[in-house]
Design an enzyme around this catalytic site. Structure first.
Site, short mmCIF file in Angstrom:
data_model
loop_
_atom_site.label_atom_id
_atom_site.label_comp_id
_atom_site.label_asym_id
_atom_site.label_seq_id
_atom_site.Cartn_x
_atom_site.Cartn_y
_atom_site.Cartn_z
N MET A 14 -31.95 -57.93 -11.24
CA MET A 14 -30.54 -58.04 -10.84
C MET A 14 -29.65 -58.02 -12.08
O MET A 14 -29.83 -58.82 -13.00
CB MET A 14 -30.31 -59.32 -10.05
N CYS A 47 -31.54 -47.83 -8.18
CA CYS A 47 -30.16 -48.28 -8.30
C CYS A 47 -29.18 -47.18 -7.87
O CYS A 47 -29.21 -46.09 -8.44
CB CYS A 47 -29.85 -48.72 -9.72
N LYS A 105 -39.73 -48.86 -9.13
CA LYS A 105 -39.12 -49.38 -7.91
C LYS A 105 -38.27 -48.27 -7.31
O LYS A 105 -37.42 -47.70 -8.00
CB LYS A 105 -38.27 -50.61 -8.25
N HIS A 139 -37.61 -50.74 -1.93
CA HIS A 139 -36.44 -51.39 -1.33
C HIS A 139 -36.18 -50.70 0.01
O HIS A 139 -35.99 -49.49 0.06
CB HIS A 139 -35.25 -51.23 -2.28
N ASN A 166 -39.23 -55.09 -0.45
CA ASN A 166 -37.96 -55.70 -0.85
C ASN A 166 -36.89 -55.40 0.20
O ASN A 166 -36.77 -54.28 0.66
CB ASN A 166 -37.58 -55.12 -2.22
N GLY A 167 -36.13 -56.43 0.57
CA GLY A 167 -35.02 -56.24 1.51
C GLY A 167 -34.99 -57.29 2.60
O GLY A 167 -35.97 -57.48 3.31
N ALA A 188 -34.11 -60.55 -3.80
CA ALA A 188 -32.97 -60.32 -4.69
C ALA A 188 -31.87 -61.33 -4.37
O ALA A 188 -31.85 -62.43 -4.92
CB ALA A 188 -32.47 -58.89 -4.57
#
Length: 308
Positions: free
Chosen positions: A17, A115, A154, A182, A213-214, A237
């Protein structure tokens, strides 16, 4: 030999992050139970201009931008076997140069391919890589060939399930020991629910561990997303940002206690004041609002002493 040292099965992971994932926050998450802690994404252009400096007074290893006293990345021996250094890159040679500077001080290197922010994408980094499988292959194989440190990446979901699975298979063929996924697409907003069923497609297509992730906001969500996706490990996150004790089996500590402990650690490890303020603002905004006395106070702070 170190390629296989990092074990990616059955782990709770702190996600990378921006501004938040600095040393104090990573150490705090690890204390609460995180098995693997990612640092914030650091751009290769910036990092290749850094030198490694031992900080005797703090007991840390600092990577300092040449010609300045700006610490771009700080780590310490306590997190050596947990911390993952994440690189923003669009070039295999530059990524390797950056990785070589830090690889002996971290547990693994990760390439950011998820990202969606403009600064990443405009430089061909982050989610811009998702549409460039040849470049992904080039970056991952170059790093794996030349480093003894595990190299992972990722990604986000692509437009169709088939595209995501196809890309994940290509990444697996590069020899990475794990892949983080993600469960959102580039166009999705954080408030959109993560698509756990699409992560499940990736899990069933691969034989390496997948880190899901999520939408992980409570300790119980680690089990829920595992059950729903079949993933072996789980990454948090925002849930971790708002209260890093999400990793604790004993349950969350009151957010006031978490916040105080975070501030204490930022002072102990001489954290960058901008990073401290950004993280605190996120925490305060989630629990109360920035308009209150505390939120306004944090914004005005000029030093760690002010924050305390």
């Amino acid at each position: 030999a170190r390629q296989e040292e990092m074990e990616y099965r059955n782990k709770m992971v702190l996600a990378p992050m921006v501004r938040a994932g600095t040393l104090p926050f990573r150490l705090l998450a690890a204390e609460y139970g995180a098995d693997i802690t990612y640092g914030e994404e650091i751009i290769d252009h910036k990092f290749v201009n850094c030198q490694r400096v031992i900080n005797e007074s703090l007991g840390t290893t600092d990577f300092v931008e040449r010609g300045t006293d700006s610490v771009v990345f700080r780590t310490c021996p306590q997190e050596r076997d947990k911390v993952v250094f994440q690189i923003g890159t669009s070039d295999a040679v530059r990524a390797l140069k950056a990785a070589e500077i830090v690889c002996n001080d971290v547990a693994a290197i990760d390439i950011n391919m998820g990202c969606p922010k403009a600064f990443s994408v405009s430089g061909g980094m982050g989610s811009a890589l998702l549409s460039k499988p040849e470049l992904i292959h080039d970056i991952l194989t170059t790093l794996r060939r030349n480093l003894n440190t595990p190299v992972t990446c990722k990604i986000r979901l692509l437009n169709t399930r088939q595209d995501t699975v196809e890309l994940a298979r290509r990444i697996e063929k590069c020899g990475v020991p794990a892949l983080a996924v993600h469960g959102r697409k580039v166009k999705d907003r954080p408030r959109d629910p993560a698509k756990w069923d699409e992560i499940a497609d990736v899990v069933s297509a691969l034989s390496i561990p997948v880190i899901a992730n999520g939408n992980v906001f409570e300790y119980e969500d680690f089990k829920r997303i595992k059950d729903a996706t079949g993933a072996t490990s789980v990454m948090a996150a925002r849930g971790a940002l708002w209260n890093a004790s999400i990793f604790s089996a004993k349950g969350k500590v009151p957010w006031e206690d978490f916040k105080t402990e975070y501030v204490r650690k930022t002072i102990l490890w001489d954290n960058d004041i901008k990073s401290t303020k950004t993280t605190l603002r996120e925490i305060i905004m989630h629990y109360i609002c920035l308009e209150g006395t505390e939120g306004k106070g944090v914004i005005k702070c000029g030093s760690s002493a002010d924050v305390a």
